[in-house]
Design an enzyme around this catalytic site. Structure first.
Site, PDB file in Angstrom:
ATOM      1  N   ALA A  12       0.684  -1.163  -0.071  1.00 18.69           N
ATOM      2  CA  ALA A  12      -0.133   0.139  -0.013  1.00 18.69           C
ATOM      3  C   ALA A  12       0.805   1.245  -0.109  1.00 18.69           C
ATOM      4  O   ALA A  12       0.426   2.454  -0.610  1.00 18.69           O
ATOM      5  CB  ALA A  12      -1.043   0.076   1.233  1.00 18.69           C
ATOM      6  N   ARG A  98      17.174 -15.352 -11.265  1.00 18.42           N
ATOM      7  CA  ARG A  98      15.586 -15.602 -11.425  1.00 18.42           C
ATOM      8  C   ARG A  98      15.172 -16.528 -10.041  1.00 18.42           C
ATOM      9  O   ARG A  98      14.202 -16.460  -9.616  1.00 18.42           O
ATOM     10  CB  ARG A  98      15.455 -16.364 -12.495  1.00 18.42           C
ATOM     11  CG  ARG A  98      13.770 -16.121 -12.612  1.00 18.42           C
ATOM     12  CD  ARG A  98      13.611 -16.729 -14.293  1.00 18.42           C
ATOM     13  NE  ARG A  98      13.711 -18.126 -14.262  1.00 18.42           N
ATOM     14  CZ  ARG A  98      13.096 -18.989 -15.017  1.00 18.42           C
ATOM     15  NH1 ARG A  98      12.077 -18.605 -15.810  1.00 18.42           N
ATOM     16  NH2 ARG A  98      13.253 -20.119 -14.975  1.00 18.42           N
ATOM     17  N   ASN A 105       9.700 -14.035  -3.726  1.00 19.61           N
ATOM     18  CA  ASN A 105       8.297 -13.719  -3.979  1.00 19.61           C
ATOM     19  C   ASN A 105       7.444 -15.076  -3.584  1.00 19.61           C
ATOM     20  O   ASN A 105       6.205 -14.804  -3.014  1.00 19.61           O
ATOM     21  CB  ASN A 105       7.964 -13.557  -5.417  1.00 19.61           C
ATOM     22  CG  ASN A 105       8.222 -11.918  -5.692  1.00 19.61           C
ATOM     23  OD1 ASN A 105       7.547 -11.189  -4.961  1.00 19.61           O
ATOM     24  ND2 ASN A 105       9.289 -11.834  -6.374  1.00 19.61           N
ATOM     25  N   GLY A 130       1.901  -7.946  -8.406  1.00 17.46           N
ATOM     26  CA  GLY A 130       3.238  -7.954  -8.067  1.00 17.46           C
ATOM     27  C   GLY A 130       3.713  -9.048  -8.841  1.00 17.46           C
ATOM     28  O   GLY A 130       3.405 -10.071  -9.370  1.00 17.46           O
ATOM     29  N   ASN A 131       4.839  -8.477  -9.594  1.00 16.52           N
ATOM     30  CA  ASN A 131       5.615  -9.665 -10.485  1.00 16.52           C
ATOM     31  C   ASN A 131       6.502 -10.602  -9.771  1.00 16.52           C
ATOM     32  O   ASN A 131       7.258 -10.299  -8.561  1.00 16.52           O
ATOM     33  CB  ASN A 131       6.492  -8.691 -11.247  1.00 16.52           C
ATOM     34  CG  ASN A 131       5.566  -8.138 -12.429  1.00 16.52           C
ATOM     35  OD1 ASN A 131       4.719  -8.814 -12.931  1.00 16.52           O
ATOM     36  ND2 ASN A 131       5.901  -6.983 -12.970  1.00 16.52           N
ATOM     37  N   ASP A 159      -1.410  -4.483 -20.089  1.00 13.06           N
ATOM     38  CA  ASP A 159      -0.672  -4.990 -21.407  1.00 13.06           C
ATOM     39  C   ASP A 159      -1.844  -5.001 -22.536  1.00 13.06           C
ATOM     40  O   ASP A 159      -1.774  -4.453 -23.612  1.00 13.06           O
ATOM     41  CB  ASP A 159      -0.194  -6.292 -21.623  1.00 13.06           C
ATOM     42  CG  ASP A 159       0.726  -6.474 -20.442  1.00 13.06           C
ATOM     43  OD1 ASP A 159       1.789  -5.918 -20.522  1.00 13.06           O
ATOM     44  OD2 ASP A 159       0.504  -7.460 -19.145  1.00 13.06           O
ATOM     45  N   ARG A 162      -2.477  -1.268 -23.155  1.00  9.71           N
ATOM     46  CA  ARG A 162      -1.053  -0.660 -23.799  1.00  9.71           C
ATOM     47  C   ARG A 162      -1.386  -0.889 -25.500  1.00  9.71           C
ATOM     48  O   ARG A 162      -1.153  -0.274 -26.369  1.00  9.71           O
ATOM     49  CB  ARG A 162       0.141  -1.252 -23.374  1.00  9.71           C
ATOM     50  CG  ARG A 162       0.682  -0.716 -22.229  1.00  9.71           C
ATOM     51  CD  ARG A 162       1.616  -1.625 -21.536  1.00  9.71           C
ATOM     52  NE  ARG A 162       2.312  -0.959 -20.422  1.00  9.71           N
ATOM     53  CZ  ARG A 162       3.338  -1.379 -19.523  1.00  9.71           C
ATOM     54  NH1 ARG A 162       3.323  -2.998 -19.788  1.00  9.71           N
ATOM     55  NH2 ARG A 162       3.981  -1.095 -18.543  1.00  9.71           N
ATOM     56  N   HIS A 187       2.691 -12.335 -18.268  1.00 11.83           N
ATOM     57  CA  HIS A 187       3.017 -10.868 -18.182  1.00 11.83           C
ATOM     58  C   HIS A 187       4.471 -10.620 -18.314  1.00 11.83           C
ATOM     59  O   HIS A 187       5.088 -10.498 -17.228  1.00 11.83           O
ATOM     60  CB  HIS A 187       2.257 -10.123 -16.845  1.00 11.83           C
ATOM     61  CG  HIS A 187       2.670  -8.632 -16.686  1.00 11.83           C
ATOM     62  ND1 HIS A 187       2.520  -7.752 -17.582  1.00 11.83           N
ATOM     63  CD2 HIS A 187       3.584  -8.271 -15.686  1.00 11.83           C
ATOM     64  CE1 HIS A 187       2.968  -6.707 -17.141  1.00 11.83           C
ATOM     65  NE2 HIS A 187       3.796  -6.998 -16.001  1.00 11.83           N
TER      66      HIS A 187
HETATM   67  P1  NAX Z   1       7.231  -0.158  -5.099  1.00 10.33           P
HETATM   68  O1  NAX Z   1       8.297  -0.778  -4.749  1.00 10.33           O
HETATM   69  O2  NAX Z   1       6.967   1.238  -5.250  1.00 10.33           O
HETATM   70  O3  NAX Z   1       6.075  -0.854  -3.786  1.00 10.33           O
HETATM   71  C1  NAX Z   1       5.871  -2.096  -3.473  1.00 10.33           C
HETATM   72  C2  NAX Z   1       5.676  -2.029  -1.873  1.00 10.33           C
HETATM   73  O4  NAX Z   1       5.403  -3.395  -1.510  1.00 10.33           O
HETATM   74  C3  NAX Z   1       6.432  -1.461  -1.030  1.00 10.33           C
HETATM   75  O5  NAX Z   1       5.967  -0.474  -0.399  1.00 10.33           O
HETATM   76  C4  NAX Z   1       6.812  -2.602  -0.144  1.00 10.33           C
HETATM   77  O6  NAX Z   1       7.355  -2.205   1.044  1.00 10.33           O
HETATM   78  C5  NAX Z   1       5.779  -3.409  -0.163  1.00 10.33           C
HETATM   79  N1  NAX Z   1       5.932  -4.963   0.189  1.00 10.33           N
HETATM   80  C6  NAX Z   1       6.909  -5.796  -0.157  1.00 10.33           C
HETATM   81  N2  NAX Z   1       6.716  -6.764   0.238  1.00 10.33           N
HETATM   82  C7  NAX Z   1       5.591  -6.791   0.705  1.00 10.33           C
HETATM   83  C8  NAX Z   1       4.818  -7.868   1.655  1.00 10.33           C
HETATM   84  N3  NAX Z   1       5.284  -9.013   1.931  1.00 10.33           N
HETATM   85  N4  NAX Z   1       3.435  -7.591   2.143  1.00 10.33           N
HETATM   86  C9  NAX Z   1       3.138  -6.101   1.746  1.00 10.33           C
HETATM   87  N5  NAX Z   1       3.897  -5.265   1.108  1.00 10.33           N
HETATM   88  C10 NAX Z   1       5.019  -5.658   0.588  1.00 10.33           C
HETATM   89  O7  NAX Z   1       6.541  -1.043  -6.500  1.00 10.33           O
HETATM   90  P2  NAX Z   1       5.358  -0.825  -7.225  1.00 10.33           P
HETATM   91  O8  NAX Z   1       5.824   0.325  -8.325  1.00 10.33           O
HETATM   92  O9  NAX Z   1       4.392  -0.245  -6.699  1.00 10.33           O
HETATM   93  O10 NAX Z   1       5.248  -1.958  -7.942  1.00 10.33           O
HETATM   94  C11 NAX Z   1       4.751  -3.216  -7.212  1.00 10.33           C
HETATM   95  C12 NAX Z   1       4.616  -4.525  -8.191  1.00 10.33           C
HETATM   96  O11 NAX Z   1       3.877  -4.284  -9.316  1.00 10.33           O
HETATM   97  C13 NAX Z   1       6.117  -4.690  -8.459  1.00 10.33           C
HETATM   98  O12 NAX Z   1       6.279  -5.990  -8.336  1.00 10.33           O
HETATM   99  C14 NAX Z   1       6.182  -4.459 -10.101  1.00 10.33           C
HETATM  100  O13 NAX Z   1       6.868  -5.267 -10.728  1.00 10.33           O
HETATM  101  C15 NAX Z   1       4.447  -4.861 -10.316  1.00 10.33           C
HETATM  102  N6  NAX Z   1       3.974  -4.560 -11.743  1.00 10.33           N
HETATM  103  C16 NAX Z   1       3.294  -5.267 -12.340  1.00 10.33           C
HETATM  104  C17 NAX Z   1       2.624  -4.669 -13.378  1.00 10.33           C
HETATM  105  C18 NAX Z   1       1.662  -5.664 -14.231  1.00 10.33           C
HETATM  106  O14 NAX Z   1       1.097  -5.155 -15.130  1.00 10.33           O
HETATM  107  N7  NAX Z   1       1.175  -6.869 -13.785  1.00 10.33           N
HETATM  108  C19 NAX Z   1       2.677  -3.646 -13.876  1.00 10.33           C
HETATM  109  C20 NAX Z   1       3.629  -2.216 -13.157  1.00 10.33           C
HETATM  110  C21 NAX Z   1       4.536  -3.202 -12.253  1.00 10.33           C
HETATM  111  O15 NAX Z   1       5.525  -3.220 -12.945  1.00 10.33           O
END
Ligand code: NAX
Length: 328
Positions: A12, A98, A105, A130-131, A159, A162, A187
């Site tokens: 969040a 990887r 994750n 999340g990826n 995607d 886009r 993805h």
């Molecule tokens: P950020 O790094 O800004 O935020 C991620 C947040 O998750 C951080 O505040 C972190 O403290 C928190 N977090 C980490 N582990 C956690 C856990 N176990 N429980 C709760 N919170 C946790 O990343 P952001 O830019 O917000 O991206 C989030 C994810 O979306 C990344 O994995 C990113 O790769 C993925 N994406 C996926 C996309 C999709 O189309 N499926 C596109 C956008 C994005 O790249």
């Protein structure tokens, strides 16, 4: 006005979270008649930042926002949840293999799946952002044996959006003229954005484009590598567009797809189109009555077959790597 719906958002305090929460609280996720109670899940060191975001949410005085709880414990955060947006993940950092990424994750999405299994509401719907999103959704589903597997989905709507934007720009049409575009597979850069069934104002998109080389050498790689292009331009990864796609995904899941059209989502395969049963893969999907359905009986030409198979092979590899690491 109905009872508040519990919406849990993980990560969040991250950048997608910041773009997402205000839209959820304003009613754009579930509609203007549905109040929401937000549950924010963060790691302990980011709880304070989440509290700051919660202060700003308060300051918006959203009429539909029934309350905000902040958690650093997954069991509490998913207790009674109806909609779970799993955004927080471990990003790949320099030098990370990887296997390290999948391990990190797996350590997040396994326990979160178990917490959803233990305490979520019986109508829970899960979207993993999340990826690696598809495999993270698969890991979570594996840890939630009592939740129907079709409640676990992964986001490929960004995607899809886009691809709509690229096709509209190329053909000087508007995105609302375009129907039946599809994203298949993972993805990731192997995804297959498919125009073979798409129409623009009712005409076959490939006929309007009339340029095979553009589809193969420009359209497909532009969509598949758009995330990297955003990072290059913005100095940070897609956030508002990712949040927008998450809103679209859940809104469509709950409210349905328009007659005659479909969208794309990562859903658990039923074996359709040769995608191994159980894998979370993107497909063309319709939604009605709150359930996704893979669009049946589409013709798949040789080029599409090759592209779908390549992306699905990557999903199989990720699944096998997760199994080999003992994460499920
Ligand atoms: P950020 O790094 O800004 O935020 C991620 C947040 O998750 C951080 O505040 C972190 O403290 C928190 N977090 C980490 N582990 C956690 C856990 N176990 N429980 C709760 N919170 C946790 O990343 P952001 O830019 O917000 O991206 C989030 C994810 O979306 C990344 O994995 C990113 O790769 C993925 N994406 C996926 C996309 C999709 O189309 N499926 C596109 C956008 C994005 O790249």
């Amino acid at each position: 006005v109905s009872q508040p719906v519990n919406v849990t958002v993980t990560g969040a305090a991250g950048q997608i979270g910041y773009a997402l929460l205000f839209r959820v609280a304003s009613g754009q996720l579930l509609g203007p008649d549905t109040p929401v109670r937000l549950r924010l899940l963060e790691v302990p060191q980011a709880v304070k930042a989440a509290e700051g975001t919660a202060m700003e949410l308060d300051d918006c005085a959203f009429p539909l926002l029934a309350g905000i709880d902040i958690h650093d414990d997954a069991t509490a955060a998913f207790d009674g949840t109806n909609v779970a947006l799993l955004v927080g993940a471990r990003p790949r950092t320099a030098g990370m293999e990887r296997g390290d990424l999948l391990s990190a994750n797996g350590g997040i999405f396994g326990p979160q799946g178990a917490a959803i299994n233990a305490g979520a509401a019986s109508d829970v719907r899960v979207l993993v952002v999340g990826n690696p999103a598809n495999t993270n959704a698969w890991i979570a589903a594996q840890h939630a044996p009592d939740v129907p597997a079709d409640r676990f989905t992964a986001m490929t709507r960004l995607d899809h959006n886009r691809a709509l934007a690229q096709l509209a720009a190329r053909t000087r049409s508007t995105v609302s003229d375009i129907q039946r575009l599809a994203i298949w597979g993972n993805h990731s850069a192997t995804q297959y954005p498919d125009l073979t069934h798409a129409t623009i104002s009712g005409r076959p998109a490939l006929e309007v484009v009339d340029d095979e080389a553009w589809v193969r050498d420009t359209f497909i790689p532009t969509v598949a590598k758009r995330g990297a292009a955003i990072i290059e331009a913005r100095g940070a990864s897609s956030a508002a567009s990712a949040a927008n796609a998450a809103i679209d995904h859940v809104h469509t899941w709950v409210h349905g797809t328009p007659e005659g059209d479909w969208t794309s989502a990562g859903v658990v395969s039923d074996g359709s189109y040769g995608v191994p049963e159980g894998l979370v893969s993107s497909f063309p999907v319709t939604s009605s009555g709150g359930e996704w359905r893979i669009v049946p009986d589409l013709d798949v030409d040789d080029f599409s077959r090759e592209r779908i198979d390549a992306s699905v092979a990557e999903l199989v590899e990720e699944r096998e790597a997760v199994r080999a690491l003992g994460l499920v």
